[in-house]
Design an enzyme around this catalytic site. Structure first.
Site, PDB file in Angstrom:
ATOM      1  N   GLY A 169      49.944  22.653  57.632  1.00 31.86           N
ATOM      2  CA  GLY A 169      50.570  23.906  57.026  1.00 31.86           C
ATOM      3  C   GLY A 169      51.810  23.594  56.196  1.00 31.86           C
ATOM      4  N   CYS A 170      52.114  24.787  56.045  1.00 32.77           N
ATOM      5  CA  CYS A 170      53.877  25.004  56.198  1.00 32.77           C
ATOM      6  C   CYS A 170      54.694  24.337  56.222  1.00 32.77           C
ATOM      7  CB  CYS A 170      54.070  26.486  56.079  1.00 32.77           C
ATOM      8  SG  CYS A 170      56.140  26.830  55.691  1.00 32.77           S
ATOM      9  N   PHE A 171      54.937  23.089  55.596  1.00 37.50           N
ATOM     10  CA  PHE A 171      56.143  22.135  55.733  1.00 37.50           C
ATOM     11  C   PHE A 171      57.448  22.953  56.261  1.00 37.50           C
ATOM     12  CE2 PHE A 171      56.489  20.434  51.377  1.00 37.50           C
ATOM     13  CZ  PHE A 171      56.763  21.774  51.014  1.00 37.50           C
TER      14      PHE A 171
END
Length: 196
Positions: free
Chosen positions: A30-32
């Site tokens: 998901g969100c890095f």
């Protein structure tokens, strides 16, 4: 002259040994921003870079075309302090392995979870770690795939603000993470093992 040559050789050997003792892992969760934050806190990790991998588009960008790519992180770690298995163990407790639509509040193909393996040894370890998660949650479907590694494209240029976002913008980052429900969901799945 011998002293200078000796100094050059010893400096070269130190540089080589520090490079030789660094391994890399590429993971999507998901969100890095969140993955970068979660892995930089792990002792033995020396660097985490946000970027894209897994797709065919060359030089993908966040605001532009990143079709087929996953948001991912490239983790550099010292194998004398941390094993690839340790990286995998930390990875699982920082993702939702059951979400086939993305991760937490972020939905879409670029937010899917995945383990990118560079060789057969990594594949075997990744498959075994996934099997343990499947065994622990027999009533749920683990959708995180294990994929061959491909070119990793670090976020750079005008979009380089994504690197170390959690450090450089802590208020925005913490608001995003809380509103996204990431830690709440990790606690639901992993309980006390959730590492945030």
């Amino acid at each position: 002259m011998k002293k200078i040559l000796g100094l050059v050789l010893s400096t070269s050997m130190l540089l080589y040994s520090s490079l030789a003792s660094a391994d890399k892992a590429v993971l999507a969760g998901g969100c890095f921003w969140c993955m970068e934050s979660d892995f930089e806190k792990l002792p033995g990790v020396t660097k985490v870079v946000s970027g894209f991998t897994g797709g065919k588009v060359k030089n993908p960008t966040y605001q532009g075309d990143h079709t087929g790519h996953y948001e991912a992180v490239e983790i550099t770690y010292n194998p004398e302090k941390l094993s690839y298995q340790d990286i995998l163990d930390h990875y699982w407790i920082n993702i939702d392995p059951f979400d086939a639509r993305g991760q937490f509040c972020d939905k879409g193909s670029s937010y899917l979870s995945a383990i990118f393996v560079a060789n057969e040894e990594e594949r075997i370890l990744a498959e075994k770690s996934k099997a343990l998660v499947i065994k622990e949650f027999p009533d749920q479907t683990v959708v995180t795939p294990i994929l061959n590694s491909s070119t990793f494209y670090p976020i750079k240029g005008k979009e380089s603000y994504h690197q170390d976002f959690y450090k450089n913008n802590p208020i925005r980052y913490n608001a995003y993470r809380w509103n996204c429900g990431r830690d709440k969901r990790l606690n639901e799945i992993w309980g006390d093992r959730a590492s945030h």
